[in-house]
Design a protein around this motif. Structure first.
Motif, PDB file in Angstrom:
ATOM      1  N   HIS A  12       0.838  -1.209   0.000  1.00  0.00           N
ATOM      2  CA  HIS A  12       0.000   0.000   0.000  1.00  0.00           C
ATOM      3  C   HIS A  12       0.871   1.256   0.000  1.00  0.00           C
ATOM      4  CE1 HIS A  12      -3.264   2.724   0.888  1.00  0.00           C
ATOM      5  NE2 HIS A  12      -2.553   3.207   1.899  1.00  0.00           N
ATOM      6  N   ALA A  13       1.927   1.264   0.828  1.00  0.00           N
ATOM      7  CA  ALA A  13       2.822   2.419   0.893  1.00  0.00           C
ATOM      8  C   ALA A  13       3.516   2.642  -0.450  1.00  0.00           C
ATOM      9  CB  ALA A  13       3.857   2.227   2.004  1.00  0.00           C
ATOM     10  N   ALA A  14       3.917   1.545  -1.112  1.00  0.00           N
ATOM     11  CA  ALA A  14       4.580   1.673  -2.419  1.00  0.00           C
ATOM     12  C   ALA A  14       3.621   2.234  -3.457  1.00  0.00           C
ATOM     13  CB  ALA A  14       5.126   0.321  -2.868  1.00  0.00           C
ATOM     14  N   VAL A  15       2.392   1.715  -3.479  1.00  0.00           N
ATOM     15  CA  VAL A  15       1.401   2.208  -4.444  1.00  0.00           C
ATOM     16  C   VAL A  15       1.055   3.662  -4.137  1.00  0.00           C
ATOM     17  CG1 VAL A  15      -0.996   1.954  -5.208  1.00  0.00           C
ATOM     18  CG2 VAL A  15       0.473  -0.055  -4.998  1.00  0.00           C
ATOM     19  N   GLN A  16       0.880   3.982  -2.848  1.00  0.00           N
ATOM     20  CA  GLN A  16       0.567   5.355  -2.456  1.00  0.00           C
ATOM     21  C   GLN A  16       1.702   6.300  -2.859  1.00  0.00           C
ATOM     22  OE1 GLN A  16      -2.392   6.167  -1.131  1.00  0.00           O
ATOM     23  NE2 GLN A  16      -1.837   8.310  -1.275  1.00  0.00           N
ATOM     24  N   GLY A  17       2.940   5.863  -2.644  1.00  0.00           N
ATOM     25  CA  GLY A  17       4.096   6.683  -3.039  1.00  0.00           C
ATOM     26  C   GLY A  17       4.148   6.901  -4.537  1.00  0.00           C
ATOM     27  N   ALA A  18       3.838   5.847  -5.280  1.00  0.00           N
ATOM     28  CA  ALA A  18       3.841   5.978  -6.742  1.00  0.00           C
ATOM     29  C   ALA A  18       2.781   6.971  -7.195  1.00  0.00           C
ATOM     30  CB  ALA A  18       3.622   4.620  -7.391  1.00  0.00           C
ATOM     31  N   PHE A  19       1.582   6.881  -6.603  1.00  0.00           N
ATOM     32  CA  PHE A  19       0.522   7.814  -6.993  1.00  0.00           C
ATOM     33  C   PHE A  19       0.827   9.241  -6.542  1.00  0.00           C
ATOM     34  CE2 PHE A  19      -2.117   4.038  -7.743  1.00  0.00           C
ATOM     35  CZ  PHE A  19      -2.652   4.394  -8.972  1.00  0.00           C
ATOM     36  N   ASP A  20       1.430   9.393  -5.374  1.00  0.00           N
ATOM     37  CA  ASP A  20       1.829  10.735  -4.917  1.00  0.00           C
ATOM     38  C   ASP A  20       2.853  11.333  -5.872  1.00  0.00           C
ATOM     39  OD1 ASP A  20       0.129  10.595  -2.760  1.00  0.00           O
ATOM     40  OD2 ASP A  20       1.708  10.078  -1.308  1.00  0.00           O
ATOM     41  N   SER A  21       3.798  10.510  -6.294  1.00  0.00           N
ATOM     42  CA  SER A  21       4.810  10.967  -7.250  1.00  0.00           C
ATOM     43  C   SER A  21       4.166  11.348  -8.574  1.00  0.00           C
ATOM     44  CB  SER A  21       5.847   9.862  -7.457  1.00  0.00           C
ATOM     45  OG  SER A  21       6.756  10.223  -8.465  1.00  0.00           O
ATOM     46  N   LEU A  22       3.204  10.541  -9.004  1.00  0.00           N
ATOM     47  CA  LEU A  22       2.503  10.841 -10.255  1.00  0.00           C
ATOM     48  C   LEU A  22       1.729  12.152 -10.148  1.00  0.00           C
ATOM     49  CD1 LEU A  22       1.740   9.871 -13.089  1.00  0.00           C
ATOM     50  CD2 LEU A  22      -0.154   8.624 -12.055  1.00  0.00           C
ATOM     51  N   ARG A  23       1.041  12.367  -9.026  1.00  0.00           N
ATOM     52  CA  ARG A  23       0.313  13.626  -8.828  1.00  0.00           C
ATOM     53  C   ARG A  23       1.261  14.825  -8.812  1.00  0.00           C
ATOM     54  NH1 ARG A  23      -2.330  10.741  -4.605  1.00  0.00           N
ATOM     55  NH2 ARG A  23      -4.219   9.810  -5.431  1.00  0.00           N
TER      56      ARG A  23
END
Length: 111
Positions: free
Chosen positions: A24-35
């Motif tokens: 979850h943290a990895a996916v959240q980090g990826a989406f935060d980076s994308l945003r």
């Protein structure tokens, strides 16, 4: 249920929970980076649009100045043409006056 089975189940559950939290943290980090990247791209596009607008305004100002200079150059060409005509007329008058003076001097026998 034996104690070993209970501990194995508890340890397995904890490991699965940790894995899910890490995922979850990895996916959240990826989406935060994308945003963040999308925000940066939007700001870059806005800045580029601003620069393009400024370049267009500068180009219009330069074009207007060039048009003004072209009109001024045309006016100066007309003035130069008139001045050259006056100079040619003055030179012709001077030549006629010189011939008249020479003719008068010859008539009086001075030359």
């Amino acid at each position: 249920m034996s104690r070993e089975t209970f501990e194995f189940g508890a340890n397995s559950g904890i490991r699965v929970a940790q894995g899910l939290m890490l995922g979850h943290a990895a996916v959240q980090g990826a989406f935060d980076s994308l945003r963040a990247r999308q925000d940066t791209d939007r700001h870059s596009v806005s800045r580029l649009a601003g620069r393009l607008g400024q370049a267009r305004r500068d180009a219009n100002a330069v074009e207007a100045e060039a048009d003004g200079l072209a009109a001024e150059a045309a006016e100066l060409r007309l003035l130069l043409g008139a001045a050259l005509q006056r100079a040619a007329a003055a030179e012709a008058r001077a030549e006629r006056a010189e011939r008249a003076v020479v003719a008068a001097a010859r008539r009086k026998g001075l030359v």
